[in-house]
Structures are given as structure tokens and as C-alpha cells.
Design an enzyme around this catalytic site. Structure first.
Site, PDB file in Angstrom:
ATOM      1  N   ARG A 170       0.815  -1.216   0.000  1.00 27.10           N
ATOM      2  CA  ARG A 170       0.000   0.000   0.000  1.00 27.10           C
ATOM      3  C   ARG A 170       0.848   1.264   0.000  1.00 27.10           C
ATOM      4  O   ARG A 170       0.370   2.335  -0.351  1.00 27.10           O
ATOM      5  CB  ARG A 170      -0.906   0.018   1.244  1.00 27.10           C
ATOM      6  CG  ARG A 170      -2.018  -0.994   1.234  1.00 27.10           C
ATOM      7  CD  ARG A 170      -2.715  -1.030   2.589  1.00 27.10           C
ATOM      8  NE  ARG A 170      -3.085   0.283   3.064  1.00 27.10           N
ATOM      9  CZ  ARG A 170      -4.238   0.893   2.756  1.00 27.10           C
ATOM     10  NH1 ARG A 170      -5.110   0.288   1.980  1.00 27.10           N
ATOM     11  NH2 ARG A 170      -4.520   2.087   3.236  1.00 27.10           N
ATOM     12  N   ARG A 174       8.258   6.239  -5.077  1.00 23.79           N
ATOM     13  CA  ARG A 174       8.337   7.052  -6.293  1.00 23.79           C
ATOM     14  C   ARG A 174       9.770   7.476  -6.561  1.00 23.79           C
ATOM     15  O   ARG A 174      10.474   7.902  -5.649  1.00 23.79           O
ATOM     16  CB  ARG A 174       7.464   8.308  -6.166  1.00 23.79           C
ATOM     17  CG  ARG A 174       5.996   8.029  -5.931  1.00 23.79           C
ATOM     18  CD  ARG A 174       5.167   9.284  -6.197  1.00 23.79           C
ATOM     19  NE  ARG A 174       3.769   9.035  -5.862  1.00 23.79           N
ATOM     20  CZ  ARG A 174       3.185   9.459  -4.754  1.00 23.79           C
ATOM     21  NH1 ARG A 174       3.876  10.170  -3.886  1.00 23.79           N
ATOM     22  NH2 ARG A 174       1.911   9.201  -4.530  1.00 23.79           N
ATOM     23  N   ARG A 264      -6.182  -4.624  15.533  1.00 24.60           N
ATOM     24  CA  ARG A 264      -5.284  -3.702  16.212  1.00 24.60           C
ATOM     25  C   ARG A 264      -6.129  -2.520  16.673  1.00 24.60           C
ATOM     26  O   ARG A 264      -7.036  -2.070  15.979  1.00 24.60           O
ATOM     27  CB  ARG A 264      -4.175  -3.207  15.271  1.00 24.60           C
ATOM     28  CG  ARG A 264      -3.208  -4.280  14.865  1.00 24.60           C
ATOM     29  CD  ARG A 264      -2.440  -4.855  16.036  1.00 24.60           C
ATOM     30  NE  ARG A 264      -1.484  -3.892  16.592  1.00 24.60           N
ATOM     31  CZ  ARG A 264      -0.790  -4.098  17.699  1.00 24.60           C
ATOM     32  NH1 ARG A 264      -0.968  -5.202  18.407  1.00 24.60           N
ATOM     33  NH2 ARG A 264       0.067  -3.190  18.125  1.00 24.60           N
ATOM     34  N   ARG A 295       2.914   7.866  15.894  1.00 22.27           N
ATOM     35  CA  ARG A 295       2.963   9.162  15.216  1.00 22.27           C
ATOM     36  C   ARG A 295       2.300  10.218  16.073  1.00 22.27           C
ATOM     37  O   ARG A 295       1.589   9.921  17.033  1.00 22.27           O
ATOM     38  CB  ARG A 295       2.292   9.098  13.844  1.00 22.27           C
ATOM     39  CG  ARG A 295       0.812   8.798  13.856  1.00 22.27           C
ATOM     40  CD  ARG A 295       0.240   8.814  12.436  1.00 22.27           C
ATOM     41  NE  ARG A 295      -1.170   8.425  12.430  1.00 22.27           N
ATOM     42  CZ  ARG A 295      -1.945   8.447  11.350  1.00 22.27           C
ATOM     43  NH1 ARG A 295      -1.441   8.825  10.185  1.00 22.27           N
ATOM     44  NH2 ARG A 295      -3.213   8.080  11.417  1.00 22.27           N
ATOM     45  N   GLU A 321      -0.359   8.849  19.047  1.00 20.71           N
ATOM     46  CA  GLU A 321      -1.060   7.596  18.781  1.00 20.71           C
ATOM     47  C   GLU A 321      -0.228   6.417  19.270  1.00 20.71           C
ATOM     48  O   GLU A 321       0.960   6.316  18.951  1.00 20.71           O
ATOM     49  CB  GLU A 321      -1.347   7.436  17.282  1.00 20.71           C
ATOM     50  CG  GLU A 321      -2.278   8.496  16.724  1.00 20.71           C
ATOM     51  CD  GLU A 321      -2.685   8.226  15.297  1.00 20.71           C
ATOM     52  OE1 GLU A 321      -2.410   7.116  14.785  1.00 20.71           O
ATOM     53  OE2 GLU A 321      -3.276   9.128  14.681  1.00 20.71           O
ATOM     54  N   TYR A 369     -10.025  -4.193   5.550  1.00 24.73           N
ATOM     55  CA  TYR A 369      -9.444  -2.851   5.593  1.00 24.73           C
ATOM     56  C   TYR A 369     -10.026  -2.042   4.443  1.00 24.73           C
ATOM     57  O   TYR A 369      -9.774  -2.327   3.276  1.00 24.73           O
ATOM     58  CB  TYR A 369      -7.916  -2.880   5.494  1.00 24.73           C
ATOM     59  CG  TYR A 369      -7.350  -1.494   5.712  1.00 24.73           C
ATOM     60  CD1 TYR A 369      -6.974  -1.085   6.980  1.00 24.73           C
ATOM     61  CD2 TYR A 369      -7.254  -0.580   4.666  1.00 24.73           C
ATOM     62  CE1 TYR A 369      -6.499   0.200   7.205  1.00 24.73           C
ATOM     63  CE2 TYR A 369      -6.783   0.705   4.879  1.00 24.73           C
ATOM     64  CZ  TYR A 369      -6.405   1.086   6.153  1.00 24.73           C
ATOM     65  OH  TYR A 369      -5.958   2.352   6.378  1.00 24.73           O
ATOM     66  N   ASP A 371     -10.599   1.924   2.875  1.00 22.82           N
ATOM     67  CA  ASP A 371     -10.458   3.369   2.908  1.00 22.82           C
ATOM     68  C   ASP A 371     -11.856   3.984   2.888  1.00 22.82           C
ATOM     69  O   ASP A 371     -12.845   3.324   2.539  1.00 22.82           O
ATOM     70  CB  ASP A 371      -9.654   3.864   1.701  1.00 22.82           C
ATOM     71  CG  ASP A 371      -8.170   3.578   1.847  1.00 22.82           C
ATOM     72  OD1 ASP A 371      -7.667   3.609   2.987  1.00 22.82           O
ATOM     73  OD2 ASP A 371      -7.503   3.320   0.823  1.00 22.82           O
TER      74      ASP A 371
END
Length: 388
Positions: A170, A174, A264, A295, A321, A369, A371
Site C-alpha cells: 500500500r 516514487r 489492532r 505518530r 497515537e 481494511y 479506505d
């Protein structure tokens, strides 16, 4: 009394309730939380829209979904460009030429690709069998050790060698200087926060109270009950409708009788700070294994540090978090989609298919999962079949 009972007021439940009401149906939405919106709920603190259950950046390549959400909110032009902090060293995410230059001093894509090739070859990886090998194949050993390993093991609570390779796929890689995390045509944050967008879908206030006027085009009605745990009032609520849309955990519906699916969970420590700027970015990932949090989110930067009138905000709100293994009583966030849980889910899915008057949907109902745009697309697909 109602055509549909919708359990959960997150994206899936809100989209279905809205579409059903537009078709003239009566809908009762119940949610065990005291607020609408599920995990996309945003809370106003000092004029800042705080993503209470973790950062949510809307992104999609699906024009139909993008046009749909824009019916309920205007979106800003926020671009997700997180930063990785490894023991005080800062790197660009997603992995791009800025990352490769900082890590190795390379200046061309060819040099970066060659460095990765050498490190993959030195690691002896031909066909990646797990997340560690997949990560080294994609970005080399140095980046894996500094920017992937510690963060991922904190996030999932397992060594990278025990995690499936597909998880890391995921993450964009680049060989350009593009800092946009998402490969998405459309991206942004709803102006005024996600709670306002969900309220527009449900035709209510942000507190979940009836709005003064029903939304234009709504032929049916939506009633909302917050702070109501469905399982504590199951008999009473079931008597109100013969058709249920359930967006909670699928194993909870069946009383965990086949065993507990693994998730999780995430714990947040949120602070209001009397300063205008804490870290200069919406998201900073802490990728070393020693830092206990994964984070820090600084919420004001999702809306460029300004209020809705364009004024600079003098304070800031941050959330640390902490990832943890889910246990009953915690909020489930991420399904652990490994082989063991996949087999258990398949058994629950078979039971669910036998529930002729119950529709299971969303991340928890389908143990998948998703989005946000995928949740909305799935809900709209259901509406086309169910409400035709």
C-alpha cells in the site's frame, strides 16, 4: 415502526440511512457512542476540528464517490505529505527522491534504483515471502531498517517477518520528487469537519438532534438514538424493524461463539497546547522502535492552521497515537488480515449469509481494511441493490 434499523452512524450507516430516506423509507440509526460519525467524528477544540479517532484524509479516484461526498460538504485542497522522524533525522514520506537523497546522497532516479537493487541482491531476496522481504525489495535495507521496521512492528505488534507482504504494498514508492502520499485524483478534508458532513447525510445537527428542516429531496425520515448499545437493547430494537443494517464487528453479532477475530486498536493522548505551531506538519511518524507512540498528529494543519473565517489560530492540538492489541472493551480499528483470521472470518461470513434480514457492512461488519471512499462505494452498491 421503521423500514430499517441501522446500527452505527459512521460512513457506511450514514450513507445507507440517507439513501433509504430519499427513497421514502423510515430509518432508525442507533450508535453506542454519544456522537454521530463513527471513527470519522471530529470534535471542536479551541476552533480546531480534532480527528478524535485518528487522522482521516479523504482521497479517491472514484469520480462518483467524490461527487457524492461533495453533496454534503465542501472540501479543501489538503495534500497528505507526512514526515518520518527517525531519532531526530527527518525523511519525506512516501518514499521518493527526497528520501533517497537524504538517505544515500543520490541525485538521480537511476542512482536510487541501483542502490535498492544492490541492497536487495545483498539480502538474497528473489520472491518476497513476508513484509520484511517485500520492504527490502521495494526500498532497500537501509530504508527498511530506519523507516519501516520499527514503525511497522509498533503498528502491528508483530515482527515484520511474521506479517504478510501485501501490507507494505500500500505504501507508494516514487522515483520523482512527489511528496503526495496518495495516488488519488481527488483529495481533501471536508471544511467544517467530518461531523458536519455526516450530519448533512443524516439530516440532523452535529449533536445528532433533529434538524430544523429535512434535507431537500428526503421523502422518508431518519431518527437517531445515541449512547445506545444495540446488544443491551436488542429485543426492544429488533421489534422496531424487520430489516437491519449492521456495521459493528461481525464476531460480536454472533456472541464470539466461533472465537474472537483479531484487531489492532489505537489509543490517543490529545493535548491543547498554548503555542501556534508544534511540529509544522499534520502528521509525523516516529519510525524508531524506542519511541512508544507511532505518530503525532497536529490537527490544525489539516485546515492550514486557520479557522473557517481564515484567521490564524493561536493554539494547537496534538494527538499521540499508541498502537495496541485489541481486547474486549477497546475500539477495534484494523482487522488483522492474516491466514488464521481469514479462515475464522470465512466461518462467520457463512453464518452471516444465513441471517436473511441482516446486512453486514463496513470495515468491522466485513472484517476488511477499507479506505473511506471504498466504504462509501460499498454502501452505495448496497443501496442500488437493496432500495431498487
Amino acid at each position: 415502526m421503521y423500514d430499517y434499523l441501522v446500527i452505527g452512524s459512521g460512513l457506511y450507516g450514514a450513507v445507507f440511512a440517507h439513501e433509504a430516506a430519499e427513497k421514502g423509507k423510515s430509518v432508525l440509526v442507533v450508535d453506542k457512542r454519544p456522537n454521530i460519525g463513527g471513527n470519522v467524528y471530529t470534535e471542536d477544540i479551541a476552533g480546531i476540528h480534532v480527528h478524535k479517532y485518528g487522522a482521516h484524509i479523504f482521497h479517491t479516484n472514484d469520480k462518483k464517490v467524490w461527487e457524492y461526498v461533495n453533496r454534503f460538504a465542501d472540501f479543501n485542497r489538503f495534500t497528505n505529505s507526512p514526515v518520518a522522524n527517525y531519532r531526530g533525522e527527518l525523511y519525506s514520506l512516501p518514499f521518493n527522491m527526497y528520501t533517497f537523497n537524504k538517505m544515500w546522497g543520490v541525485v538521480t532516479p537511476q542512482q536510487a534504483q541501483e542502490k535498492i537493487r544492490q541492497q536487495k541482491e545483498a539480502a538474497g531476496i528473489k520472491e518476497p515471502r513476508n513484509l520484511e522481504e517485500q520492504a527490502i525489495s521495494l526500498v532497500g535495507t537501509d530504508i527498511y531498517e530506519k523507516l519501516v521496521k520499527g514503525y511497522t512492528q509498533k503498528q502491528w505488534g508483530r515482527p515484520c517477518r511474521e506479517l504478510p507482504a501485501f501490507i507494505i504494498k500500500r505504501l507508494p514508492v516514487r522515483f520523482t520528487f512527489d511528496n503526495n502520499y496518495f495516488n488519488a485524483l481527488y483529495q481533501g478534508i471536508p471544511i467544517g469537519g467530518y461531523t458536519r458532513m455526516i450530519a448533512a447525510m443524516l439530516g440532523c445537527t452535529e449533536e445528532g438532534k433533529p434538524a430544523a428542516d429535512a434535507p431537500a429531496g428526503q421523502k422518508g425520515r431518519i431518527d437517531i438514538r445515541l449512547g445506545v448499545d444495540y446488544f443491551d437493547h436488542k429485543e426492544e430494537l429488533d421489534a422496531l424493524s424487520g430489516r437491519i443494517v449492521y456495521t459493528g464487528p461481525i464476531d460480536a453479532w454472533f456472541g464470539y461463539k466461533l472465537g474472537t477475530l483479531e484487531y489492532r486498536s489505537v489509543r490517543f493522548e490529545t493535548e491543547l497546547l498554548d503555542m501556534p505551531n508544534f511540529q509544522g506538519n499534520a502528521a509525523v511518524n516516529y519510525t524508531d522502535s524506542e519511541t512508544p507512540w507511532t505518530r503525532i498528529i497536529e490537527h490544525k494543519w489539516f485546515e492550514f492552521g486557520k479557522d473557517e473565517q481564515g484567521n490564524e489560530l493561536p493554539q494547537t492540538v496534538i494527538s499521540r497515537e499508541y498502537s495496541s492489541e485489541w481486547k474486549p472493551g477497546d475500539e477495534p480499528y484494523y482487522p488483522v488480515n492474516d491466514e488464521k483470521n481469514g479462515k475464522l472470518y470465512a466461518q462467520y461470513k457463512e453464518l452471516a449469509d444465513g441471517q436473511k434480514n441482516v446486512i453486514f457492512g463496513g470495515r468491522l461488519g466485513e472484517y476488511k481494511y477499507y479506505d473511506m471512499d471504498q466504504v462509501i462505494a460499498a454502501a452505495l452498491d448496497l443501496c442500488e441493490k437493496e432500495l431498487a
